[in-house]
Design an enzyme around this catalytic site. Structure first.
Site, short mmCIF file in Angstrom:
data_model
loop_
_atom_site.label_atom_id
_atom_site.label_comp_id
_atom_site.label_asym_id
_atom_site.label_seq_id
_atom_site.Cartn_x
_atom_site.Cartn_y
_atom_site.Cartn_z
N HIS A 38 0.81 -1.21 0.00
CA HIS A 38 0.00 0.00 0.00
C HIS A 38 0.85 1.27 0.00
O HIS A 38 1.83 1.37 0.71
CB HIS A 38 -0.90 0.01 1.24
CG HIS A 38 -1.79 1.20 1.33
ND1 HIS A 38 -1.80 2.05 2.41
CD2 HIS A 38 -2.71 1.70 0.45
CE1 HIS A 38 -2.69 3.01 2.20
NE2 HIS A 38 -3.25 2.82 1.02
N HIS A 41 0.03 10.78 -1.87
CA HIS A 41 -1.23 10.54 -1.14
C HIS A 41 -1.64 11.77 -0.36
O HIS A 41 -2.75 12.27 -0.51
CB HIS A 41 -1.08 9.33 -0.20
CG HIS A 41 -2.38 8.88 0.37
ND1 HIS A 41 -3.07 9.60 1.33
CD2 HIS A 41 -3.14 7.79 0.11
CE1 HIS A 41 -4.19 8.97 1.64
NE2 HIS A 41 -4.26 7.86 0.91
#
Length: 276
Positions: A5, A41
């Site tokens: 991730h 992100h």
């Protein structure tokens, strides 16, 4: 598939591979003109992770090409699948088509090296808004119109916003392109900071096993052994995690080592295996 991730830094690619991931996931941000610019992100993100790593998309896709091209000194055989987590929520619905075209152009240029000995990995294009389905259509048409329809054999799609499964099925049926098979992964999940049940995962697995439009199912983001085991028990094909080594450990345990195995490049990510 063990999906690492938020692998947004180039140096993190090798780090996550060493931990056991065979499928890095990374975030793609777009500018106001629907052009992909960088991996990033931002805050908030998963608990106990740095949210601020980033790379320009051209540099990142070039790095991915190097580690997935046989004969390259950086080649890593166990890396077989990418997950592009698209951050399109900043775009208008009307820009989705342009975003898909621009993304396809960058992948063709930097990853597939314009069709000249590019990388060999498969990829999932994960879209966060079900209304941005034009992104998928324009992505496919980019390769068809440029005479490289064969590269679409390496591309699957996912809607990542936990929409109702019947709504997702309707959208995929709506955007079908003649001659291009459906290659669909269905994700389900939430940040590792919050617990989430597996009811929707089980629904997606049921659709997959019944021969529906879904080929594979993955869950995100699960880091703890009980959560990983629960996802595997539900019949998922992929686990997205911040700790690939923990998933590797679970796969070696009695009760799992005979039922699941680590996916290799020879495993087709579009082929459905039913839960038993």
């Amino acid at each position: 598939w063990i999906m690492g991730h938020m692998v947004n830094g180039i140096d993190q690619i090798d780090e996550f591979l060493r931990l056991g991931s065979n499928s890095p996931e990374f975030d793609i941000n777009f500018d106001k003109d629907a052009k992909p610019v960088y991996t990033y992100h931002g805050v908030p993100c998963d608990c106990f992770r740095s949210c601020l790593r980033w790379e320009y998309i051209g540099d990142y896709l070039t790095a991915l090409r190097e580690v997935t091209t046989p004969g390259n000194p950086k080649f890593r055989e166990n890396l077989s699948l990418f997950v592009f987590d698209l951050k399109t929520n900043s775009l208008y619905d009307s820009q989705a088509g342009k975003a898909g075209e621009n993304l396809a152009d960058d992948i063709f240029k930097y990853y597939w090296n314009e069709g000249n000995n590019g990388g060999r990995a498969y990829m999932i294009i994960s879209i966060p808004d079900i209304e941005h389905y034009d992104l998928m259509t324009s992505f496919k048409h980019y390769f068809i119109s440029n005479g490289h329809e064969e590269l679409l054999d390496f591309v699957g799609f996912d809607f990542s916003a936990n929409d109702n499964i019947p709504d997702v099925e309707k959208v995929f049926e709506k955007v079908r392109v003649p001659g291009v098979p459906d290659r669909v992964w269905q994700s389900d999940g939430i940040t590792n900071c919050i617990m989430r049940g597996l009811n929707r995962v089980k629904e997606a697995v049921k659709v997959r096993d019944a021969g529906g439009i879904i080929n594979k199912v993955y869950v995100w983001t699960v880091d703890k052994v009980p959560s990983i085991k629960a996802a595997l028990d539900a019949g998922v094909d992929g686990v997205m995690t911040n700790h690939p080594d923990v998933v590797v450990g679970v796969l070696r345990e009695d009760g799992y080592k005979d039922k699941f195995r680590y996916a290799s490049y020879n495993d087709n990510p579009w082929e459905t295996f039913k839960a038993e």
